[in-house]
Design a protein around this motif. Structure first.
Motif, PDB file in Angstrom:
ATOM      1  N   ASN A 272       1.878 -12.788  -0.651  1.00  0.00           N
ATOM      2  CA  ASN A 272       0.521 -12.889  -1.155  1.00  0.00           C
ATOM      3  C   ASN A 272      -0.317 -11.725  -0.958  1.00  0.00           C
ATOM      4  O   ASN A 272      -1.516 -11.670  -0.434  1.00  0.00           O
ATOM      5  CB  ASN A 272      -0.343 -14.213  -0.723  1.00  0.00           C
ATOM      6  CG  ASN A 272      -1.424 -14.632  -1.543  1.00  0.00           C
ATOM      7  OD1 ASN A 272      -1.344 -14.373  -2.802  1.00  0.00           O
ATOM      8  ND2 ASN A 272      -2.309 -15.347  -1.080  1.00  0.00           N
ATOM      9  N   ILE A 273       0.246 -10.393  -0.923  1.00  0.00           N
ATOM     10  CA  ILE A 273      -0.431  -9.347  -0.963  1.00  0.00           C
ATOM     11  C   ILE A 273      -0.050  -8.375  -2.331  1.00  0.00           C
ATOM     12  O   ILE A 273       0.903  -8.838  -3.012  1.00  0.00           O
ATOM     13  CB  ILE A 273       0.231  -8.489   0.228  1.00  0.00           C
ATOM     14  CG1 ILE A 273       1.545  -8.348   0.368  1.00  0.00           C
ATOM     15  CG2 ILE A 273      -0.461  -9.295   1.546  1.00  0.00           C
ATOM     16  CD1 ILE A 273       2.065  -7.460   1.423  1.00  0.00           C
ATOM     17  N   SER A 274      -0.747  -7.156  -2.268  1.00  0.00           N
ATOM     18  CA  SER A 274      -0.655  -6.433  -3.482  1.00  0.00           C
ATOM     19  C   SER A 274       0.750  -5.635  -3.281  1.00  0.00           C
ATOM     20  O   SER A 274       1.055  -5.254  -2.122  1.00  0.00           O
ATOM     21  CB  SER A 274      -1.680  -5.478  -3.777  1.00  0.00           C
ATOM     22  OG  SER A 274      -1.765  -4.424  -2.611  1.00  0.00           O
ATOM     23  N   VAL A 275       1.487  -5.041  -4.372  1.00  0.00           N
ATOM     24  CA  VAL A 275       2.465  -4.276  -4.160  1.00  0.00           C
ATOM     25  C   VAL A 275       2.229  -2.852  -3.363  1.00  0.00           C
ATOM     26  O   VAL A 275       2.971  -2.553  -2.575  1.00  0.00           O
ATOM     27  CB  VAL A 275       2.913  -3.971  -5.606  1.00  0.00           C
ATOM     28  CG1 VAL A 275       4.001  -2.956  -5.447  1.00  0.00           C
ATOM     29  CG2 VAL A 275       3.278  -5.059  -6.315  1.00  0.00           C
ATOM     30  N   ASN A 276       0.995  -2.476  -3.665  1.00  0.00           N
ATOM     31  CA  ASN A 276       0.428  -1.133  -2.838  1.00  0.00           C
ATOM     32  C   ASN A 276       0.252  -1.554  -1.431  1.00  0.00           C
ATOM     33  O   ASN A 276       0.689  -0.550  -0.676  1.00  0.00           O
ATOM     34  CB  ASN A 276      -0.704  -0.541  -3.544  1.00  0.00           C
ATOM     35  CG  ASN A 276      -0.402   0.004  -4.874  1.00  0.00           C
ATOM     36  OD1 ASN A 276       0.819   0.452  -4.994  1.00  0.00           O
ATOM     37  ND2 ASN A 276      -1.267   0.354  -5.633  1.00  0.00           N
ATOM     38  N   THR A 277      -0.090  -2.474  -1.005  1.00  0.00           N
ATOM     39  CA  THR A 277      -0.193  -2.941   0.358  1.00  0.00           C
ATOM     40  C   THR A 277       1.077  -3.057   0.776  1.00  0.00           C
ATOM     41  O   THR A 277       1.145  -2.451   1.974  1.00  0.00           O
ATOM     42  CB  THR A 277      -0.910  -4.173   0.427  1.00  0.00           C
ATOM     43  OG1 THR A 277      -2.288  -4.524  -0.286  1.00  0.00           O
ATOM     44  CG2 THR A 277      -1.244  -4.503   1.913  1.00  0.00           C
ATOM     45  N   SER A 278       2.094  -3.804   0.262  1.00  0.00           N
ATOM     46  CA  SER A 278       3.328  -3.780   0.810  1.00  0.00           C
ATOM     47  C   SER A 278       3.732  -2.297   1.071  1.00  0.00           C
ATOM     48  O   SER A 278       4.798  -1.990   2.034  1.00  0.00           O
ATOM     49  CB  SER A 278       4.193  -4.668  -0.161  1.00  0.00           C
ATOM     50  OG  SER A 278       5.389  -4.540   0.239  1.00  0.00           O
ATOM     51  N   LYS A 279       3.629  -1.414  -0.036  1.00  0.00           N
ATOM     52  CA  LYS A 279       4.165  -0.110   0.142  1.00  0.00           C
ATOM     53  C   LYS A 279       3.584   0.636   1.328  1.00  0.00           C
ATOM     54  O   LYS A 279       4.185   1.466   2.200  1.00  0.00           O
ATOM     55  CB  LYS A 279       3.977   0.733  -1.125  1.00  0.00           C
ATOM     56  CG  LYS A 279       4.775   0.218  -2.425  1.00  0.00           C
ATOM     57  CD  LYS A 279       4.551   1.048  -3.594  1.00  0.00           C
ATOM     58  CE  LYS A 279       5.403   0.799  -4.712  1.00  0.00           C
ATOM     59  NZ  LYS A 279       5.066   1.170  -5.961  1.00  0.00           N
ATOM     60  N   SER A 280       2.383   0.647   1.586  1.00  0.00           N
ATOM     61  CA  SER A 280       1.592   1.417   2.455  1.00  0.00           C
ATOM     62  C   SER A 280       2.005   0.820   3.930  1.00  0.00           C
ATOM     63  O   SER A 280       2.266   1.626   4.891  1.00  0.00           O
ATOM     64  CB  SER A 280       0.123   1.075   2.193  1.00  0.00           C
ATOM     65  OG  SER A 280      -0.358   0.004   2.328  1.00  0.00           O
TER      66      SER A 280
ATOM     67  N   LEU B 181       4.653  -0.622   4.609  1.00  0.00           N
ATOM     68  CA  LEU B 181       6.430  -0.338   5.114  1.00  0.00           C
ATOM     69  C   LEU B 181       5.977   1.200   5.093  1.00  0.00           C
ATOM     70  O   LEU B 181       6.816   1.581   6.488  1.00  0.00           O
ATOM     71  CB  LEU B 181       7.060  -0.150   3.768  1.00  0.00           C
ATOM     72  CG  LEU B 181       8.410   0.354   3.836  1.00  0.00           C
ATOM     73  CD1 LEU B 181       9.277  -0.932   4.649  1.00  0.00           C
ATOM     74  CD2 LEU B 181       8.998   0.203   2.509  1.00  0.00           C
ATOM     75  N   SER B 182       5.554   2.144   4.689  1.00  0.00           N
ATOM     76  CA  SER B 182       5.265   3.487   5.349  1.00  0.00           C
ATOM     77  C   SER B 182       4.743   3.694   6.492  1.00  0.00           C
ATOM     78  O   SER B 182       5.345   4.447   7.461  1.00  0.00           O
ATOM     79  CB  SER B 182       4.232   4.115   4.156  1.00  0.00           C
ATOM     80  OG  SER B 182       4.068   5.471   4.389  1.00  0.00           O
ATOM     81  N   ARG B 183       3.925   2.734   6.919  1.00  0.00           N
ATOM     82  CA  ARG B 183       3.250   2.846   8.279  1.00  0.00           C
ATOM     83  C   ARG B 183       4.333   2.549   9.257  1.00  0.00           C
ATOM     84  O   ARG B 183       4.509   2.832  10.394  1.00  0.00           O
ATOM     85  CB  ARG B 183       2.085   1.971   8.554  1.00  0.00           C
ATOM     86  CG  ARG B 183       0.677   2.800   7.722  1.00  0.00           C
ATOM     87  CD  ARG B 183      -0.380   1.617   7.673  1.00  0.00           C
ATOM     88  NE  ARG B 183      -1.377   2.158   6.722  1.00  0.00           N
ATOM     89  CZ  ARG B 183      -2.469   2.465   7.321  1.00  0.00           C
ATOM     90  NH1 ARG B 183      -2.563   2.775   8.573  1.00  0.00           N
ATOM     91  NH2 ARG B 183      -3.516   2.869   6.506  1.00  0.00           N
ATOM     92  N   ALA B 184       5.189   1.432   8.861  1.00  0.00           N
ATOM     93  CA  ALA B 184       6.103   0.804   9.742  1.00  0.00           C
ATOM     94  C   ALA B 184       6.976   2.052  10.033  1.00  0.00           C
ATOM     95  O   ALA B 184       7.297   2.065  11.245  1.00  0.00           O
ATOM     96  CB  ALA B 184       6.622  -0.547   9.028  1.00  0.00           C
ATOM     97  N   ARG B 185       7.578   2.570   9.017  1.00  0.00           N
ATOM     98  CA  ARG B 185       8.567   3.576   9.210  1.00  0.00           C
ATOM     99  C   ARG B 185       8.240   4.605  10.041  1.00  0.00           C
ATOM    100  O   ARG B 185       8.789   4.893  11.035  1.00  0.00           O
ATOM    101  CB  ARG B 185       8.904   4.107   8.085  1.00  0.00           C
ATOM    102  CG  ARG B 185       9.741   3.331   7.136  1.00  0.00           C
ATOM    103  CD  ARG B 185      10.100   3.824   5.776  1.00  0.00           C
ATOM    104  NE  ARG B 185      10.919   3.155   5.049  1.00  0.00           N
ATOM    105  CZ  ARG B 185      10.972   3.340   3.395  1.00  0.00           C
ATOM    106  NH1 ARG B 185      10.019   4.046   2.937  1.00  0.00           N
ATOM    107  NH2 ARG B 185      11.687   2.528   2.647  1.00  0.00           N
ATOM    108  N   LYS B 186       6.880   5.216   9.931  1.00  0.00           N
ATOM    109  CA  LYS B 186       6.493   6.096  10.793  1.00  0.00           C
ATOM    110  C   LYS B 186       6.298   5.743  12.333  1.00  0.00           C
ATOM    111  O   LYS B 186       6.791   6.368  13.221  1.00  0.00           O
ATOM    112  CB  LYS B 186       5.164   6.827  10.315  1.00  0.00           C
ATOM    113  CG  LYS B 186       4.485   8.023  11.041  1.00  0.00           C
ATOM    114  CD  LYS B 186       3.229   8.289  10.511  1.00  0.00           C
ATOM    115  CE  LYS B 186       2.804   9.650  10.937  1.00  0.00           C
ATOM    116  NZ  LYS B 186       1.463   9.970  10.859  1.00  0.00           N
ATOM    117  N   MET B 187       5.725   4.463  12.592  1.00  0.00           N
ATOM    118  CA  MET B 187       5.695   4.045  13.711  1.00  0.00           C
ATOM    119  C   MET B 187       7.030   3.909  14.403  1.00  0.00           C
ATOM    120  O   MET B 187       7.217   4.220  15.711  1.00  0.00           O
ATOM    121  CB  MET B 187       4.872   2.640  13.587  1.00  0.00           C
ATOM    122  CG  MET B 187       4.347   2.348  15.197  1.00  0.00           C
ATOM    123  SD  MET B 187       3.457   0.739  14.829  1.00  0.00           S
ATOM    124  CE  MET B 187       1.832   1.290  14.677  1.00  0.00           C
TER     125      MET B 187
END
Lengths: 528, 188
Positions: B151-159, B161-167
């Protein structure tokens, strides 16, 4: 050793997509509690309830039958039995214990005097058992009292003479029934001196005046313990009365022709006969409670479709010694046959040694660019000028490497079963020893389990909830037991039991484990 | 018990069949649960809930399909439910964070503990990051599907994921588990 991944996603995916770790035991336990609690309850209690119910029915029916037989025969014998008192040269007092109460009243008004030509019999008694005592020796029968009852004629005869011995000596019977001593109020003993002549017999009559009062008193009979005491006291009372009566001790007063063939002539039983006749019923059905602890010597056999697996298990598993505890409640019929059930706890265990070999293979790819050709300017067809670029060809060198690590797991796999046995058997008595042979069928229900299993090159831990051991199964066994009566009703016993391999003791496994079991048991029993 | 027979007995509610299924799949499913949770207790709870759902919904299982995939789907749904139930704050619609992800080769020192180290690193991520990373990487869901489930936006999902990868990268580098390999261009 280094691996390369194009990105972080690939790293995680390649490493963790096939990763497995053992789930905690308690999850399955909680799942079983939530999903299968009721079924487990039923599985455990139904056999137990059936067992208890069966034993109760057997006990109730046997006790009830004994009571009914006792009371019926009591009433019947009241009508049919006679007490015969032949003339004896020796006073009865000397043969019987005369410490009985004087509960039998002798009332002159109720005396019935029988003619000496009538059989010399007296009627009394209410036996639980009809024990027939046949005496072939007429002299012996003369020296004994025979007791019988004939309430239908409201009279009982106490013969004090051996007149009837000639005809009745081969068919003398003594049937004795315990009834309350208060019945004596309804019995009168008549005694009469018919003649002092040697040829005249003396007859004492026990008159039963009131059948109803006797029957009423029957209801209050103590079935077991009062039998002997009552009979002793009753016969003693009679003997006392008879002894007190002025009966001549004639030896020749035998009237060979005057025997009432309708009467049942009984020779009086001795103390031991009386005793045995009343203990017979209680011995007909006996009980044996026993507790046994045994040492189990097990021998497992493993089999599998894959013989290598079976051999691996056979080589790496070693059976351990285990203990087995049982409590039995048995019914002994006719002092020979045994049927019963009980409850017990048994344990199976074996030591294992498994090697888990982890093989990890990975590939390393080296790429290198190898010069292939030069590129010249398009108008430099003669290639007079230096090349403007070079062409490199990519080569990929892939190497597959394998690493192997071995982990050895040592431990013990064990399972505890609660079992409910049903057994039948045969007992043979030799003095203080008793030998029993029993056949046994047991329902085993898994109570606890723990350990590890090697399967498909993996080690799986298990507990009761995901045990490799069967949750329930039946087994059969034969047992021989030697009992030694070391104190009163208490026996010490030793037993050897053999349980052949019939069942696979593993479940949901590609490996089958069958168990041959010898048990050497020691225990204590109480027989009554 | 063959596979088809096992499925039929399981649908009928046979305990032995359920035990067999649990024995076959519990370890793999527990590992999935570990990826979606912070610790082993939480994973055990998730596994238990998943198997309760599996048993209760057994009649909806079509025997023509693979049992393993059906079970895994239930476990993943349980993980998503778990996340939705426990999320304390709504993920902020943060569409600003799109770091340019440079494709660099990662060198990993192979060791027996690598899998455990990676799993531990995932568990250190915030719940949202972890769930999205798992759904995207392991379950191969698209951002659209993730957005629908959570129940989130697509962009939120993308961002996220990006943060998760970096972390994850930073954490693994700090622990010297991975090293960024220089590209050919950088070498030259």
């Amino acid at each position: 050793m280094q691996k390369e991944h194009n990105n972080i996603d690939e790293l995680f995916k390649s490493e963790l997509s096939d990763f497995e770790t053992v789930a905690p035991f308690f999850v399955k336990q909680q799942l079983d509690k939530k999903l299968f609690k009721k079924k487990k309850f039923i599985l455990f209690f139904i056999p137990t309830l059936l067992c208890i119910g069966l034993i109760s029915i057997i006990l109730y029916s046997t006790t009830n039958t004994t009571k009914k037989i006792s009371q019926t025969s009591t009433q019947n014998s009241l009508k049919t039995q006679t007490i015969d008192k032949p003339n004896t040269p020796t006073p009865l007092k000397k043969k019987r214990n005369t410490n009985a109460n004087n509960n039998i009243n002798s009332t002159d008004n109720s005396h019935v005097i029988q003619n000496s030509t009538k059989p010399k019999q007296s009627n009394i008694g209410t036996p639980t058992h009809s024990t027939t005592v046949v005496k072939n020796n007429s002299k012996e029968s003369q020296n004994k009292n025979s007791i019988s009852a004939t309430p239908s004629t409201s009279s009982a005869l106490v013969g004090n003479n051996g007149l009837n011995s000639a005809k009745s000596k081969n068919k003398q019977k003594s049937t004795i029934t315990p009834f309350n001593n208060n019945v004596n109020n309804a019995i009168d003993i008549s005694k009469n001196d018919l003649s002092k002549s040697e040829n005249i017999s003396k007859t004492h009559t026990v008159s039963i005046q009131n059948d109803i009062s006797i029957n009423a008193n029957l209801d209050s009979i103590e079935i077991n313990n009062t039998k002997e005491t009552f009979i002793d006291s009753l016969s003693n009372n009679l003997q006392t009365k008879i002894a007190k009566s002025p009966i001549p001790t004639s030896k020749d007063g035998i009237n060979k022709t005057e025997t009432n063939s309708d009467s049942i002539v009984s020779a009086p039983p001795t103390d031991s006969e009386l005793h045995s006749s009343f203990t017979n019923t209680s011995k007909h059905i006996g009980y044996l409670f026993s507790w046994t602890t045994g040492l189990n010597l097990s021998n497992s056999t493993y089999s599998s479709e894959n013989s290598l697996d079976a051999n691996y298990f056979q080589a790496n598993n070693t059976d351990k010694l285990n203990f087995d505890h049982n409590i039995y409640a048995d019914l002994i019929v006719k002092d020979k046959f045994l049927i019963g059930s009980g409850i017990g706890l048994s344990k199976q265990s074996y030591a294992y040694s498994y090697d888990e070999i982890l093989t990890t293979s990975f590939t390393t790819t080296d790429t290198s660019l190898i010069f292939s050709n030069y590129i010249y300017a398009s108008n430099d067809t003669l290639q007079e000028f230096p090349p403007i670029d070079s062409i490199y060809q990519m080569t990929i060198d892939t190497t597959t490497n394998t690493s192997t690590s071995k982990t050895t797991y040592n431990g013990v796999n064990q399972a505890q079963y609660v079992h409910i046995p049903f057994q039948i058997g045969y007992l043979h008595k030799i003095n203080k020893l008793m030998i029993g042979i029993q056949a046994n069928i047991r329902y085993n229900l898994l109570y606890n389990a723990s350990g590890r299993l090697y399967e498909n090159n993996k080690i799986k831990a298990f507990d009761k909830t995901n045990s490799i051991f069967k949750t329930s199964y039946f087994d059969v066994s034969i047992k021989t037991t030697l009992y030694y009566n070391f104190y009163e009703k208490i026996f010490l016993h030793g037993s050897i039991k053999y349980t052949p391999k019939l069942n696979n003791t593993f479940q949901n496994s590609t490996i089958k484990r069958e168990l041959n079991n010898y048990q050497f048991g020691l225990g204590i029993s109480y027989k009554f | 018990m063959d596979n088809q027979n096992l499925k039929k007995k399981f649908i009928k509610g046979n305990k032995r069949a359920f035990d067999t299924i649990y024995s076959d799949y519990s370890n793999a499913m527990y590992s999935v649960c570990l990826r979606y949770t912070k610790n082993t207790d939480e994973a055990a709870d998730m596994l238990q809930n998943a198997f309760i759902k599996i048993y209760e919904n057994r009649k909806s299982f079509n025997t023509e399909f693979e049992l393993g995939s059906w079970i895994k789907r239930i476990v993943i749904n349980t993980a998503i439910d778990h996340y939705n139930k426990n999320k304390k704050m709504i993920l902020v619609q943060d569409e600003s964070y799109f770091e340019t992800e440079v494709e660099t080769t990662i060198e990993v020192e192979a060791s027996n503990q690598l899998k455990v180290q990676l799993l531990t690193t995932i568990s250190l991520l915030p719940d949202g990051y972890r769930t999205i990373f798992n759904l995207y990487v392991f379950e191969n869901l698209t951002h659209q599907e993730i957005a629908t489930h959570l129940n989130i936006s697509v962009n939120t999902s993308k961002s996220q994921l990006s943060r998760a990868r970096k972390m994850l990268k930073i954490t693994l580098e700090k622990q010297n588990i991975i090293k960024q390999k220089k590209s050919n261009a950088e070498r030259a």
